[in-house]
Design an enzyme around this catalytic site. Structure first.
Site, PDB file in Angstrom:
ATOM      1  N   SER A 174       0.825  -1.104   0.128  1.00 17.79           N
ATOM      2  CA  SER A 174       0.494  -0.368  -0.398  1.00 17.79           C
ATOM      3  C   SER A 174       0.887   0.784  -0.281  1.00 17.79           C
ATOM      4  O   SER A 174       0.276   2.233  -0.756  1.00 17.79           O
ATOM      5  CB  SER A 174      -0.981  -0.109   0.970  1.00 17.79           C
ATOM      6  OG  SER A 174      -1.892  -1.107   1.270  1.00 17.79           O
ATOM      7  N   HIS A 237      -0.037   3.762   4.397  1.00 16.61           N
ATOM      8  CA  HIS A 237      -1.073   4.862   3.323  1.00 16.61           C
ATOM      9  C   HIS A 237      -1.456   5.765   3.012  1.00 16.61           C
ATOM     10  O   HIS A 237      -0.178   6.764   2.090  1.00 16.61           O
ATOM     11  CB  HIS A 237      -2.534   4.330   3.710  1.00 16.61           C
ATOM     12  CG  HIS A 237      -3.093   2.513   4.127  1.00 16.61           C
ATOM     13  ND1 HIS A 237      -2.489   1.843   4.815  1.00 16.61           N
ATOM     14  CD2 HIS A 237      -3.878   2.169   2.809  1.00 16.61           C
ATOM     15  CE1 HIS A 237      -2.971   0.554   4.210  1.00 16.61           C
ATOM     16  NE2 HIS A 237      -4.053   0.926   3.257  1.00 16.61           N
TER      17      HIS A 237
END
Length: 290
Positions: A174, A237
């Site tokens: 991610s 993230h």
């Protein structure tokens, strides 16, 4: 009358010359590059790209990384004794790839964690995003630039997680995916006036929807879900997105220029290096993790 007709014929354009000046028909490859330029680049840069566009080298980096991540997932989901299709469990937890706070002295884990994913939903989401966005970006900017942005997101993600969520493990690509999204998002935002307004709004809404859904699912899995298995951090993230919005934006905004001569690039690199040094020192001297 005949003389006037002959003179008028002399003024007619030469049909053979017209045929010579006609542009050759567009090939399938040309149409692909034209579509990619519409998605990736602002209007004032598309002609420059199309003049030199080619498929050499092909998008090797993003395809190779995706194949490697899929291969590692299949290994842990199919061939390991603890087959793990849905969630993170014993087999992956003991993997030499995963980032774990109690194993952080094994420095390769700060990068190799991107190879391991916490279930089939996790791997499908990351692969879909990085292939759909990464292949067009790599065709425009080439593999060395995409690799720089992607790995900056991966390393930044693990280091940020080790500082701000130091007690949890970390898996998945991610950080790298969000670095690509962050760089692309900033370019769409900054060059909004050079794009078809509705098309630009559509792209921004798509990015916000995808990111909001993915981050929402990560927060749900982190704080609300009572599923069995180990909890993992979601900080990568945000850190990957910030790396993309800084380094990624700089790299993606000068595809036809020498990146080394761009002062914005060195400013971003200096800021990134300062964060890396701080995170390394934090892990060595200040981390509460075991």
């Amino acid at each position: 009358m005949e003389l006037e007709a002959m003179n008028s014929r002399e003024d007619w354009p030469d049909e053979t010359e017209e045929a010579k000046t006609e542009s050759p028909p567009k090939t399938c490859c040309d149409k692909i590059h034209e579509t990619i330029s519409n998605w990736i680049l602002p209007t004032n840069q598309r002609d420059t790209y199309l003049e030199r566009a080619n498929c050499l080298p092909p998008p090797i980096f993003i395809i190779s990384v995706s194949i490697a991540e899929l291969a590692v997932f299949i290994y842990y989901a199919v061939w390991m004794p603890q087959k793990q299709w849905i969630t993170l469990d014993t087999g992956v937890w003991n993997s030499p790839f995963i980032y774990r706070p109690d194993k952080r002295e094994e420095a390769w884990r700060f990068i190799s964690y991107m190879m391991v994913h916490a279930g089939v939903q996790h791997i499908i989401g990351n692969l879909a995003l990085q292939l759909l966005l990464g292949i067009p970006l790599e065709l425009v900017h080439k593999g060395h630039r995409i690799g720089l942005v992607y790995l900056a997101g991966v390393i930044g993600g693990s280091l940020a997680s080790s500082v701000f969520d130091s007690g949890l493990a970390l898996v998945g690509a991610s950080g790298g995916v969000y670095a690509l999204i962050g760089g692309y998002f900033m370019n769409v935002l900054v060059n909004f006036k050079d794009m078809i307004p509705l098309f630009g709004i559509f792209r921004i809404l798509v990015i916000i929807t995808i990111v909001g859904t993915d981050v929402g699912f990560a927060l749900y899995r982190r704080y609300i879900s009572h599923e069995t298995g180990q909890k993992v951090s979601f900080v990568a993230h945000f850190a990957g997105g910030l790396a993309g919005m800084s380094i990624g934006y700089t790299v993606f905004s000068c595809f036809d220029k020498n990146l080394i001569k761009d002062p914005r690039f060195w400013i971003c690199i200096a800021a990134y290096a300062a964060f890396v040094i701080f995170a390394v020192l934090f892990n060595i001297f200040l981390s509460p993790a075991p």
